[in-house]
Scaffold this active site. Structure first.
Site, PDB file in Angstrom:
ATOM      1  N   MET A 161       0.858  -1.181   0.000  1.00  0.00           N
ATOM      2  CA  MET A 161       0.000   0.000   0.000  1.00  0.00           C
ATOM      3  C   MET A 161       0.891   1.227   0.000  1.00  0.00           C
ATOM      4  O   MET A 161       1.874   1.317   0.728  1.00  0.00           O
ATOM      5  CB  MET A 161      -0.980   0.004   1.166  1.00  0.00           C
ATOM      6  CG  MET A 161      -0.405   0.019   2.545  1.00  0.00           C
ATOM      7  SD  MET A 161      -1.771   0.139   3.731  1.00  0.00           S
ATOM      8  CE  MET A 161      -0.900  -0.074   5.274  1.00  0.00           C
ATOM      9  N   TYR A 434       4.564   3.188  12.223  1.00  0.00           N
ATOM     10  CA  TYR A 434       3.852   3.009  10.949  1.00  0.00           C
ATOM     11  C   TYR A 434       2.403   2.581  11.126  1.00  0.00           C
ATOM     12  O   TYR A 434       1.971   2.265  12.225  1.00  0.00           O
ATOM     13  CB  TYR A 434       4.612   2.111   9.985  1.00  0.00           C
ATOM     14  CG  TYR A 434       4.915   0.679  10.313  1.00  0.00           C
ATOM     15  CD1 TYR A 434       4.345  -0.019  11.356  1.00  0.00           C
ATOM     16  CD2 TYR A 434       5.817  -0.029   9.492  1.00  0.00           C
ATOM     17  CE1 TYR A 434       4.634  -1.351  11.590  1.00  0.00           C
ATOM     18  CE2 TYR A 434       6.129  -1.355   9.718  1.00  0.00           C
ATOM     19  CZ  TYR A 434       5.533  -2.016  10.773  1.00  0.00           C
ATOM     20  OH  TYR A 434       5.836  -3.339  10.999  1.00  0.00           O
ATOM     21  N   GLU A 435       1.667   2.659  10.043  1.00  0.00           N
ATOM     22  CA  GLU A 435       0.205   2.458  10.021  1.00  0.00           C
ATOM     23  C   GLU A 435      -0.508   3.461  10.927  1.00  0.00           C
ATOM     24  O   GLU A 435      -1.528   3.147  11.547  1.00  0.00           O
ATOM     25  CB  GLU A 435      -0.176   1.021  10.416  1.00  0.00           C
ATOM     26  CG  GLU A 435       0.501  -0.063   9.633  1.00  0.00           C
ATOM     27  CD  GLU A 435       0.327   0.081   8.124  1.00  0.00           C
ATOM     28  OE1 GLU A 435      -0.598   0.788   7.698  1.00  0.00           O
ATOM     29  OE2 GLU A 435       1.126  -0.515   7.389  1.00  0.00           O
ATOM     30  N   GLY A 436       0.007   4.661  10.983  1.00  0.00           N
ATOM     31  CA  GLY A 436      -0.561   5.703  11.836  1.00  0.00           C
ATOM     32  C   GLY A 436       0.175   5.738  13.161  1.00  0.00           C
ATOM     33  O   GLY A 436       0.003   4.846  13.999  1.00  0.00           O
TER      34      GLY A 436
END
Length: 592
Positions: A161, A434-436
């Site tokens: 992504m 990561y991932e927010g």
């Protein structure tokens, strides 16, 4: 070399004694008998311990290399990836229509823990592919599903992504990557993305990128963003691979950890892409992948701590250092093992109580996802939506802390590379980012999730704990040490939520300044709830005379430790929240 022992017995205990999977009313769960899940977990554990774990240090030392535009993974990764594929592990919980085995998601998560603990960087190649598969499965056209999913289920093609750009991370409304529509219905994608995990490698014949970009007419901000499928190699009508797409790796990031995973700068120079989902509705499709990824990162948070704890425990039992203050525990030797000392025992109990509670929380979360997906249960979907930022944020914060504590047990040996402890610390650190990043998770929890559906789901969580405590109030063996502390912590959580409701509208900074503390209160209460459920299951098995008595007594002792030594932290976090925004915002920016 560090050791790794797959926690089969503990996984089985959570799946069957706590969650009672095979007794669930969910479709297909009646087939998850203990004998079946044990066979699956044993096979995954064997692969993890014997194939993946030995490659962990190799991946850390060698890293990935970019040569003439091609990314080379560390020695042994390709052969191991083939073994993972041949064993069907990439397809375990995927749709049978596209070559998957159709197992419940919770079983995939249980096996995934062991893969992560054994080799976190390696597992990211298949983990990200699963997320991309889920996004296409949920939002793709029938043709897109037929084209991409079978190859992604088998991991002959992997997925990524692509969100972050050099000038924007969380604030995706600022992204500059553009998508120009073409007459044949495709788009030309132009822009640069950074921090793309598994962006390119030599493990699969194609890489399917999911790329956020702005197409004409979408307006400003995130409302104008669309999501596109951009393959590394274009796919012909017959499914064979065609020419190379105009996407390339500009560089590999030099990172603190997860060296075995290729974190890439990706350049899109008019690459052909195809819209996934609705035009200008890309965030909706991307969040299908993001929410799965956030649960997966929460899993990484505690799974990275598992081998760190196992190695710290082995060292504490073996290393002779000093004498127990109550008298020699090893009178025939020159000193006693480290584990006799209370402070070492405290550190190990911190680690053990966190890992085992977190394991139960993540598996319960996966079970809620199964309930939502298999039955359309909106309450289960709302509850896991509420818990997702807690699982991601709290478990990765505390998981990193536990790897540091494990390293500390080894003293100076923990700081030198030959013992392998620093890798656990370095690898775990990324999970908080990561991932927010975790500050964003806290803001999401307080700013969006609490008020979702009129606060229905957080109220349901409070009621769930209240009902559980009421049911167990007559359990004399657990009431004082387990149930009463959970009640008190739950009241702290409710008081914090009430503070936000009373003060948040008047001064939003009062809520936002306390959001991180709120995430941690919620995390502690969630783990306290898990430990209470674990204690009830262990006590029932002991009373019935079933199971391993020593194992069950250890569960009860660990539950009491968490309730006595960790759960009271909710009071500290509540006091910080009640102090409001003034201590946080009182110093002018120029005065820093």
């Amino acid at each position: 070399m560090p050791i790794y022992e797959p926690p089969i017995r503990d996984l089985q205990f959570v799946l069957h004694e706590v969650l009672k999977l095979s007794q669930s009313d969910l479709p297909g769960h009646d087939e998850l008998e203990p004998e079946f899940t044990e066979a699956v977990l044993e096979a995954a554990g064997k692969l993890s311990a014997e194939v993946l774990a030995p490659l962990n240090i190799i991946g850390d030392q060698q890293g990935c290399v970019l040569e003439n535009g091609v990314v080379r993974t560390p020695e042994g990764f390709r052969q191991a990836f083939e073994q993972v594929k041949e064993g069907g592990w990439t397809a375990l919980d995927c749709d049978p229509e596209y070559g998957g085995q159709g197992m419940p998601y919770v079983l995939g998560v249980a096996t995934g823990e062991m893969f992560v603990s054994a080799n976190m960087a390696f597992n990211m190649y298949q983990g990200l592919t699963h997320g991309a598969y889920s996004a296409i499965h949920a939002h793709g056209t029938d043709e897109q599903k037929r084209t991409y999913l079978p190859k992604m289920v088998s991991c002959d093609w992997t997925g990524t992504m692509n969100l972050t750009e050099p000038h924007c991370g969380t604030d995706l409304g600022l992204l500059r990557t553009r998508a120009e529509p073409q007459e044949d219905g495709s788009y030309r994608i132009t822009g640069q993305k950074i921090f793309i995990s598994a962006g390119d490698h030599d493990l699969a014949e194609n890489v399917i990128h999911l790329v956020l970009a702005k197409a004409p007419g979408g307006g400003e901000g995130t409302k104008g963003i669309s999501l596109f499928i951009v393959p590394k190699f274009l796919v012909n009508q017959d499914g064979s691979l065609g020419e190379r797409n105009a996407v390339s790796v500009g560089a590999l990031e030099h990172k603190m950890g997860i060296h075995g995973n290729a974190t890439c700068v990706m350049n899109y120079d008019g690459a052909r892409g195809w819209l996934l989902g609705d035009l200008h509705k890309g965030m909706r499709a991307m969040f299908t992948m993001m929410n799965e990824a956030r649960l997966g990162v929460g899993l990484q948070g505690y799974a990275a701590a598992v081998p760190a704890y196992q190695n710290a425990l082995a060292y504490a039992k073996d290393r002779l250092q000093g004498r127990a203050v109550t008298g020699a525990a090893n009178p025939q030797g020159p000193a006693d093992p480290l584990i006799v000392h209370p402070d070492i025992r405290r550190s190990l109990m911190d680690q053990k109580s966190f890992i085992e509670g977190a394991r139960a929380l993540v598996l319960w979360g996966a079970h809620l996802i199964d309930r939502s997906h298999l039955t359309g249960d909106a309450d289960a979907e709302g509850l896991i939506s509420l818990l997702t930022p807690v699982i991601k944020g709290f478990l990765t914060d505390r998981g990193f802390d536990m790897t540091v504590q494990a390293q500390q047990v080894l003293g100076g040996h923990g700081y030198v590379e030959e013992w392998g402890m620093s890798q656990f610390v370095r690898d775990a650190r990324i999970t908080m980012i990561y991932e927010g990043a975790n500050g964003i998770q806290a803001l999401d929890l307080v700013g969006r999730k609490l008020a979702q559906d009129g606060g229905k789901h957080v109220l349901a969580f409070f009621e769930m704990i209240k009902s559980f405590c009421k049911e167990q109030s007559a359990n004399e063996a657990l009431a004082r040490d387990i149930i009463d502390p959970l009640k008190a912590a739950s009241k702290d959580l409710q008081a914090a939520a009430t503070f936000f409701m009373e003060r948040g509208m008047k001064n939003p900074n009062d809520a936002l300044a306390g959001s991180y503390d709120f995430m941690h209160i919620f995390g502690h209460v969630s783990l306290g709830f898990m430990w209470a459920r674990i204690a009830v299951a262990a006590r029932a098995a002991l009373d019935a005379g079933t199971g391993d008595a020593a194992f069950l007594k250890a569960k009860l002792a660990t539950a009491r430790y968490y309730m006595a030594r960790q759960l009271p932290m909710t009071g500290t976090h509540l006091a910080r929240i009640r102090s409001g925004a003034e201590p946080v915002m009182g110093l002018e920016a120029e005065a820093f």
